[in-house]
Motif scaffolding. Sequence first.
Motif, PDB file in Angstrom:
ATOM      1  N   VAL A  45       0.844  -1.190   0.000  1.00  0.00           N
ATOM      2  CA  VAL A  45       0.000   0.000   0.000  1.00  0.00           C
ATOM      3  C   VAL A  45       0.880   1.241   0.000  1.00  0.00           C
ATOM      4  N   ASP A  46       0.704   2.087  -1.015  1.00  0.00           N
ATOM      5  CA  ASP A  46       1.401   3.373  -1.066  1.00  0.00           C
ATOM      6  C   ASP A  46       0.703   4.342  -0.123  1.00  0.00           C
ATOM      7  N   SER A  47       1.370   4.670   0.989  1.00  0.00           N
ATOM      8  CA  SER A  47       0.779   5.570   1.994  1.00  0.00           C
ATOM      9  C   SER A  47       1.526   6.886   2.078  1.00  0.00           C
ATOM     10  N   SER A  48       2.193   7.261   0.972  1.00  0.00           N
ATOM     11  CA  SER A  48       2.993   8.488   0.986  1.00  0.00           C
ATOM     12  C   SER A  48       2.144   9.745   0.916  1.00  0.00           C
ATOM     13  N   LEU A  49       0.910   9.628   0.409  1.00  0.00           N
ATOM     14  CA  LEU A  49       0.039  10.792   0.282  1.00  0.00           C
ATOM     15  C   LEU A  49      -0.877  10.948   1.485  1.00  0.00           C
ATOM     16  N   SER A  50      -1.342   9.832   2.031  1.00  0.00           N
ATOM     17  CA  SER A  50      -2.271   9.882   3.159  1.00  0.00           C
ATOM     18  C   SER A  50      -2.309   8.534   3.853  1.00  0.00           C
ATOM     19  N   SER A  51      -2.275   8.558   5.185  1.00  0.00           N
ATOM     20  CA  SER A  51      -2.431   7.322   5.954  1.00  0.00           C
ATOM     21  C   SER A  51      -3.866   6.815   5.904  1.00  0.00           C
ATOM     22  N   GLN A  52      -4.807   7.667   5.463  1.00  0.00           N
ATOM     23  CA  GLN A  52      -6.211   7.256   5.433  1.00  0.00           C
ATOM     24  C   GLN A  52      -6.451   6.114   4.445  1.00  0.00           C
ATOM     25  N   PHE A  53      -5.654   6.028   3.373  1.00  0.00           N
ATOM     26  CA  PHE A  53      -5.803   4.908   2.444  1.00  0.00           C
ATOM     27  C   PHE A  53      -5.593   3.591   3.190  1.00  0.00           C
ATOM     28  N   LEU A  54      -4.496   3.520   3.934  1.00  0.00           N
ATOM     29  CA  LEU A  54      -4.175   2.297   4.662  1.00  0.00           C
ATOM     30  C   LEU A  54      -5.195   2.024   5.756  1.00  0.00           C
ATOM     31  N   SER A  55      -5.626   3.058   6.474  1.00  0.00           N
ATOM     32  CA  SER A  55      -6.630   2.861   7.533  1.00  0.00           C
ATOM     33  C   SER A  55      -7.910   2.263   6.961  1.00  0.00           C
ATOM     34  N   GLY A  56      -8.373   2.791   5.833  1.00  0.00           N
ATOM     35  CA  GLY A  56      -9.594   2.262   5.225  1.00  0.00           C
ATOM     36  C   GLY A  56      -9.449   0.810   4.826  1.00  0.00           C
ATOM     37  N   LEU A  57      -8.317   0.453   4.249  1.00  0.00           N
ATOM     38  CA  LEU A  57      -8.083  -0.926   3.836  1.00  0.00           C
ATOM     39  C   LEU A  57      -7.949  -1.854   5.038  1.00  0.00           C
ATOM     40  N   LEU A  58      -7.250  -1.397   6.072  1.00  0.00           N
ATOM     41  CA  LEU A  58      -7.097  -2.210   7.280  1.00  0.00           C
ATOM     42  C   LEU A  58      -8.454  -2.525   7.902  1.00  0.00           C
ATOM     43  N   MET A  59      -9.318  -1.507   8.007  1.00  0.00           N
ATOM     44  CA  MET A  59     -10.609  -1.727   8.666  1.00  0.00           C
ATOM     45  C   MET A  59     -11.500  -2.666   7.862  1.00  0.00           C
ATOM     46  N   ALA A  60     -11.305  -2.722   6.541  1.00  0.00           N
ATOM     47  CA  ALA A  60     -12.090  -3.644   5.706  1.00  0.00           C
ATOM     48  C   ALA A  60     -11.529  -5.056   5.727  1.00  0.00           C
TER      49      ALA A  60
END
Length: 432
Positions: A159-174
Amino acid sequence: MTDTPAHAAGRAARIPGSKSITNRALLLAAAATGTSRLRSPLVSADTVAFRTALENLGCRVERQSHDQVWEVTGAGCGPTGDAHVWCEDAGTAARFLPPFVATGHGRFVFDGSAQLRARPLGPLAETLTALGGTVTTGPSGGLPMTVGADGLDGGAITVDSSLSSQFLSGLLMAAPLMRSPVAFTVDSLVSRPYIAMTLALMRRFGAKVTERPGDVIEVQPGGYGSATLTVEPDASTASYVFAAATVTGTTVTVPGLGRGSLQGDLRFVDVLRRLGARVQVTESATVVAGDGRLRGGFSVDMGEISDTFMTLAAIAPLADAPITVRGIAHARLKESDRIAAVAQNLRALGVDTDEGRDWITIHPGSPLGTRIACRRDHRIGMAFSVLGLRVPGITLDDPSCVGKTFPGFHEELRRLFPPTSRPASPLRQGSR
């Protein structure tokens, strides 16, 4: 964060609940089996938009005790059916909800304001596609986003999280709703404390999560169970009253925000210590006391607490030497280009300011009153309102922008720091 003696408790600030915790808990409760209770949730434009979006996806949220308690009944799985979801300005809705619906079945279209459409979603869309989803985005790689959902496969993913940690958070919660275990390898993570918050809340709702060396996070399938959670006061919002105490030579206490907080932004008080404030963090509260004098002459990396860099930058002209904030490139992709917005407003105030891709330097000065360009960004409006406690004539072109996270901000700032004890109000005359 270590404790240092502070003044007597001073005034207790009424800081609303954390937006980050509220919206994460809402999603986890919607994904859980059974009914969860969220106490003291934040009630603001962003959280109401998130709650409404979940209701449009079929989740039931019952509001009790004048919005002091939200009871959320989840289905134990991703949503089923077709829906159009309006995210308004809420970045968390646009980043958290598409992975959630992708674990369900149906066709889901997400859209939002022009401001939200300008924020990137490309890394999220690419990862969802790699996990087995069908995703299309708008012409610029953002909203509107369409998700054709038929469940997600899981597996190993970077997961490319260089722009926002919210991408990873959304994927983790799913991830607990996916068909098989997921191993996320995290690339270039920014705002790491928000991932720690996400993982802590997932575990609170029963998820099985393991962190491995090399920034690998493994999540097992199995879903979530219901939980009861009290939402802490918002540490990002608390930064404004802590900074206000520092510049006005007073003392402020934020009850309910202490050791053990899930929020990395409480570390902002460590920056205030460098400015000369006295700070005490206990199990149940944080106290900040200032004497009105600010010590500059330092550089600080605020990449992991970037939502508070504007609070520091706005009051930095009052320091006795330059202050440089670095590590904040991703702040250019928030509600506004926050580095550019801060620099523009400081220069309008007559303050010498230098900026680069991921840094800003503010020189000492004697700011002159001017109209602050908020750019519809709540954090710009709140940060420069704090400077307005010391600088007469500062006004906001959009006072209502604070409603995104703290609708009562202006009233609370006046209560804690009444006009009779300070040079000027940060509000336009007659505005609310």
